[in-house]
Design a protein around this motif. Structure first.
Motif, mmCIF file in Angstrom:
data_model
loop_
_atom_site.group_PDB
_atom_site.id
_atom_site.type_symbol
_atom_site.label_atom_id
_atom_site.label_comp_id
_atom_site.label_asym_id
_atom_site.label_seq_id
_atom_site.Cartn_x
_atom_site.Cartn_y
_atom_site.Cartn_z
ATOM 1 N N VAL A 204 0.819 -1.226 0.000
ATOM 2 C CA VAL A 204 0.000 0.000 0.000
ATOM 3 C C VAL A 204 0.848 1.269 0.000
ATOM 4 C CG1 VAL A 204 -1.932 -1.148 1.120
ATOM 5 C CG2 VAL A 204 -0.198 -0.033 2.540
ATOM 6 N N ARG A 205 2.148 1.111 0.187
ATOM 7 C CA ARG A 205 3.007 2.293 0.203
ATOM 8 C C ARG A 205 4.443 1.903 -0.093
ATOM 9 N NH1 ARG A 205 4.375 5.732 5.620
ATOM 10 N NH2 ARG A 205 5.777 7.286 4.712
ATOM 11 N N PHE A 206 5.115 2.674 -0.934
ATOM 12 C CA PHE A 206 6.526 2.466 -1.263
ATOM 13 C C PHE A 206 7.344 3.685 -0.842
ATOM 14 C CE2 PHE A 206 5.676 -1.033 -4.301
ATOM 15 C CZ PHE A 206 6.790 -1.833 -4.051
ATOM 16 N N GLY A 207 8.589 3.448 -0.504
ATOM 17 C CA GLY A 207 9.546 4.515 -0.240
ATOM 18 C C GLY A 207 10.888 4.154 -0.854
ATOM 19 N N LYS A 208 11.766 5.142 -0.969
ATOM 20 C CA LYS A 208 13.070 4.939 -1.600
ATOM 21 C C LYS A 208 14.191 5.177 -0.604
ATOM 22 C CE LYS A 208 11.161 6.898 -5.860
ATOM 23 N NZ LYS A 208 11.205 8.070 -6.773
ATOM 24 N N ALA A 209 15.312 4.513 -0.809
ATOM 25 C CA ALA A 209 16.481 4.671 0.062
ATOM 26 C C ALA A 209 17.382 5.787 -0.487
ATOM 27 C CB ALA A 209 17.229 3.347 0.172
ATOM 28 N N ASN A 210 18.594 5.430 -0.864
ATOM 29 C CA ASN A 210 19.531 6.420 -1.404
ATOM 30 C C ASN A 210 19.808 6.137 -2.881
ATOM 31 O OD1 ASN A 210 20.940 4.071 -1.028
ATOM 32 N ND2 ASN A 210 22.526 4.941 0.268
ATOM 33 N N PHE A 243 16.175 3.479 -9.920
ATOM 34 C CA PHE A 243 17.487 4.013 -9.570
ATOM 35 C C PHE A 243 17.765 4.018 -8.067
ATOM 36 C CE2 PHE A 243 16.595 6.187 -13.671
ATOM 37 C CZ PHE A 243 17.663 5.667 -14.394
ATOM 38 N N THR A 244 16.778 3.708 -7.251
ATOM 39 C CA THR A 244 17.013 3.744 -5.814
ATOM 40 C C THR A 244 17.872 2.566 -5.365
ATOM 41 O OG1 THR A 244 15.956 3.850 -3.642
ATOM 42 C CG2 THR A 244 14.914 2.438 -5.267
ATOM 43 N N GLY A 245 18.611 2.776 -4.300
ATOM 44 C CA GLY A 245 19.439 1.694 -3.770
ATOM 45 C C GLY A 245 18.630 0.679 -2.997
ATOM 46 N N GLY A 246 17.446 1.056 -2.525
ATOM 47 C CA GLY A 246 16.638 0.129 -1.745
ATOM 48 C C GLY A 246 15.182 0.542 -1.718
ATOM 49 N N PHE A 247 14.330 -0.435 -1.435
ATOM 50 C CA PHE A 247 12.891 -0.190 -1.356
ATOM 51 C C PHE A 247 12.415 -0.287 0.085
ATOM 52 C CE2 PHE A 247 13.320 -2.370 -5.570
ATOM 53 C CZ PHE A 247 13.052 -1.263 -6.355
#
Length: 255
Positions: A204-210, A243-247
């Motif tokens: 339900v929600r995604f975020g990005k690392a570096n 392109f993100t390093g992590g999810f």
């Protein structure tokens, strides 16, 4: 009176991940909710959530990591145990929220764990999963080449080992003192969505690392300059997910 929460993590990317987890929990769970931290390692996340008022059980199959977690813990609402998630299910334990941070990439069969976590999570609970992006800069340019070199035991690998020893690198991290931290799974965003669906969850929600902070030679400079770490995280937020390093992701039960 507002309580200032301190961080055990130094890196901005690690703090960003911890903030995502904390915010997701505070949106969904009550302050005294029961939280399970699966593969808790040294207990950094568990202790942080304990400071926010959650009742946290951190589990890991590594005795070394749990010993470290217990030694660092001073909170009565946080405890640690050397036990598998399967045994918790057998005991009938159920949780308001489950954290599975930087764990699935180490498992040969991630679905086996996710099926267990589904049983351990209350129907209206939330599962928070974070994994490296298998197609991101770090996994493509660092993790995969290093694993390939080690498998061949080539001279570049032996040189890498020598340099690491000279720099005092032990192979452990602030998050875990486990003996083996190899990545055996490489997830892209679609892989993660498919994995959730296959195990009766929905994201339900995604975020990005570096972005490229973890890739040498950028890593050598960025680890010493916090402003560069901050900028790298902001760049990741502005770029497409590939392109993100992590999810970072929030999962709920689909049925």
């Amino acid at each position: 009176m507002t309580t200032t929460i301190t961080y055990e993590y130094d890196r901005i990317a690690d703090r960003k991940r911890l903030d995502f987890i904390s915010n997701a929990l505070q949106r969904k769970a009550q302050p005294a909710a029961r939280v399970l931290d699966v593969g808790c390692g040294n207990g950094v996340i568990s202790r942080h959530l304990g400071k926010l008022g959650f009742n946290v059980l951190g589990i890991d199959v590594s005795e070394a990591t749990i010993a470290r977690a217990r030694a660092l813990n001073t909170q009565p609402n946080v405890r640690f145990d050397v036990i598998s998630a399967e045994k918790l299910v057998a005991q009938g334990d159920c949780f308001d929220a489950i954290i599975c941070s930087e764990v699935l990439e180490h498992l040969q069969d991630p679905s086996s764990l996710l099926k267990v976590l589904y049983q351990s999570l209350k129907q209206d609970g939330v599962l928070i999963v974070t994994v490296p992006n298998g197609s991101g800069p770090r996994e493509l340019f660092v993790t995969r080449p290093v694993l390939a070199m080690r498998e061949k035991n080539s001279w570049p690998w032996r040189m890498v080992v020598s340099v690491k020893k000279a720099l005092g690198y032990t192979g452990t991290t602030v998050q875990s003192a486990a003996d083996n931290l190899d990545h055996v799974q490489f997830f892209n965003k679609s892989d993660l969505e498919n994995l959730s669906t296959q195990n009766k969850f929905r994201i339900v929600r995604f975020g990005k690392a570096n972005f490229i902070e973890d890739v040498f030679p950028f890593s050598f400079v960025a680890k010493k300059v916090r402003a560069l770490q901050w900028l790298d995280c902001k760049i990741a937020d502005a770029l497409p997910y590939r392109f993100t390093g992590g999810f970072f992701s929030v999962w709920e039960k689909a049925n």
